[in-house]
Motif scaffolding. Structure first.
Motif, PDB file in Angstrom:
ATOM      1  N   ARG A  42       0.753  -1.327  -0.192  1.00  0.00           N
ATOM      2  CA  ARG A  42      -0.108  -0.460   0.109  1.00  0.00           C
ATOM      3  C   ARG A  42       1.018   1.009  -0.075  1.00  0.00           C
ATOM      4  O   ARG A  42       2.141   1.125   0.437  1.00  0.00           O
ATOM      5  CB  ARG A  42      -1.100  -0.234   1.423  1.00  0.00           C
ATOM      6  CG  ARG A  42      -0.492   0.404   2.192  1.00  0.00           C
ATOM      7  CD  ARG A  42      -1.189  -0.017   3.606  1.00  0.00           C
ATOM      8  NE  ARG A  42      -2.414   0.452   3.935  1.00  0.00           N
ATOM      9  CZ  ARG A  42      -3.460   0.176   4.388  1.00  0.00           C
ATOM     10  NH1 ARG A  42      -2.597   0.142   5.499  1.00  0.00           N
ATOM     11  NH2 ARG A  42      -4.762   0.932   4.378  1.00  0.00           N
ATOM     12  N   THR A  43       0.911   2.561  -0.626  1.00  0.00           N
ATOM     13  CA  THR A  43       1.151   2.977  -0.542  1.00  0.00           C
ATOM     14  C   THR A  43       0.631   4.296   1.223  1.00  0.00           C
ATOM     15  O   THR A  43      -0.370   4.079   1.528  1.00  0.00           O
ATOM     16  CB  THR A  43       0.306   4.368  -1.992  1.00  0.00           C
ATOM     17  OG1 THR A  43       0.507   3.905  -3.037  1.00  0.00           O
ATOM     18  CG2 THR A  43       1.414   5.506  -1.849  1.00  0.00           C
ATOM     19  N   VAL A  44       2.115   4.944   1.157  1.00  0.00           N
ATOM     20  CA  VAL A  44       1.550   5.182   2.604  1.00  0.00           C
ATOM     21  C   VAL A  44       2.387   6.728   2.842  1.00  0.00           C
ATOM     22  O   VAL A  44       3.549   6.837   2.082  1.00  0.00           O
ATOM     23  CB  VAL A  44       2.241   4.111   3.595  1.00  0.00           C
ATOM     24  CG1 VAL A  44       1.632   3.599   3.995  1.00  0.00           C
ATOM     25  CG2 VAL A  44       4.169   4.172   3.264  1.00  0.00           C
ATOM     26  N   GLU A  52       1.526  -5.268   3.506  1.00  0.00           N
ATOM     27  CA  GLU A  52       0.645  -5.540   3.989  1.00  0.00           C
ATOM     28  C   GLU A  52       0.697  -7.222   4.344  1.00  0.00           C
ATOM     29  O   GLU A  52       1.160  -7.821   3.216  1.00  0.00           O
ATOM     30  CB  GLU A  52      -0.536  -5.744   3.564  1.00  0.00           C
ATOM     31  CG  GLU A  52      -1.063  -4.337   2.772  1.00  0.00           C
ATOM     32  CD  GLU A  52      -2.776  -4.901   2.225  1.00  0.00           C
ATOM     33  OE1 GLU A  52      -3.146  -6.092   1.792  1.00  0.00           O
ATOM     34  OE2 GLU A  52      -2.861  -3.499   1.434  1.00  0.00           O
ATOM     35  N   TRP A  62      -0.594  -3.974   8.072  1.00  0.00           N
ATOM     36  CA  TRP A  62       0.683  -3.664   7.755  1.00  0.00           C
ATOM     37  C   TRP A  62       1.110  -2.853   8.436  1.00  0.00           C
ATOM     38  O   TRP A  62       1.660  -1.763   9.598  1.00  0.00           O
ATOM     39  CB  TRP A  62       0.164  -2.463   6.281  1.00  0.00           C
ATOM     40  CG  TRP A  62      -1.155  -1.510   7.103  1.00  0.00           C
ATOM     41  CD1 TRP A  62      -1.820  -0.588   7.309  1.00  0.00           C
ATOM     42  CD2 TRP A  62      -0.025  -0.157   6.940  1.00  0.00           C
ATOM     43  NE1 TRP A  62      -1.681   0.683   7.526  1.00  0.00           N
ATOM     44  CE2 TRP A  62      -0.760   0.996   7.627  1.00  0.00           C
ATOM     45  CE3 TRP A  62       1.646   0.297   6.505  1.00  0.00           C
ATOM     46  CZ2 TRP A  62      -0.534   2.366   7.503  1.00  0.00           C
ATOM     47  CZ3 TRP A  62       1.993   1.933   6.979  1.00  0.00           C
ATOM     48  CH2 TRP A  62       1.362   2.531   7.557  1.00  0.00           C
TER      49      TRP A  62
END
Length: 71
Positions: A42-44, A52, A62
């Motif tokens: 996932r983009t953070v 994840e 995540w």
């Protein structure tokens, strides 16, 4: 970010640390066994990549890529 390039879906990882607060049940799961399997990305913060991780027994979360290492 260099580490994330070597981690793929299905990789076994070990959680080394956690930057943010997490629920008590997740803390206990990590104390019992800090390893898991990467199930996705996932983009953070619009800049980095989060991983994840399935920790087993229905637990998952995540983590930032610098919080884990290949197991």
């Amino acid at each position: 970010m260099a580490q994330a390039a070597t981690i793929t879906i299905g990789s076994k990882v070990r959680v080394l640390r956690v930057r943010d607060r997490i629920p008590a049940d997740l803390v206990e799961a990590l104390k019992a066994d800090p390893t898991g399997t990467v199930t996705g990305f996932r983009t953070v913060d619009g800049q980095g990549i989060g991983l994840e991780v399935d920790l087993g027994a229905g637990k998952g979360a995540w983590f930032f890529d610098d919080e884990v290492t290949l197991a």
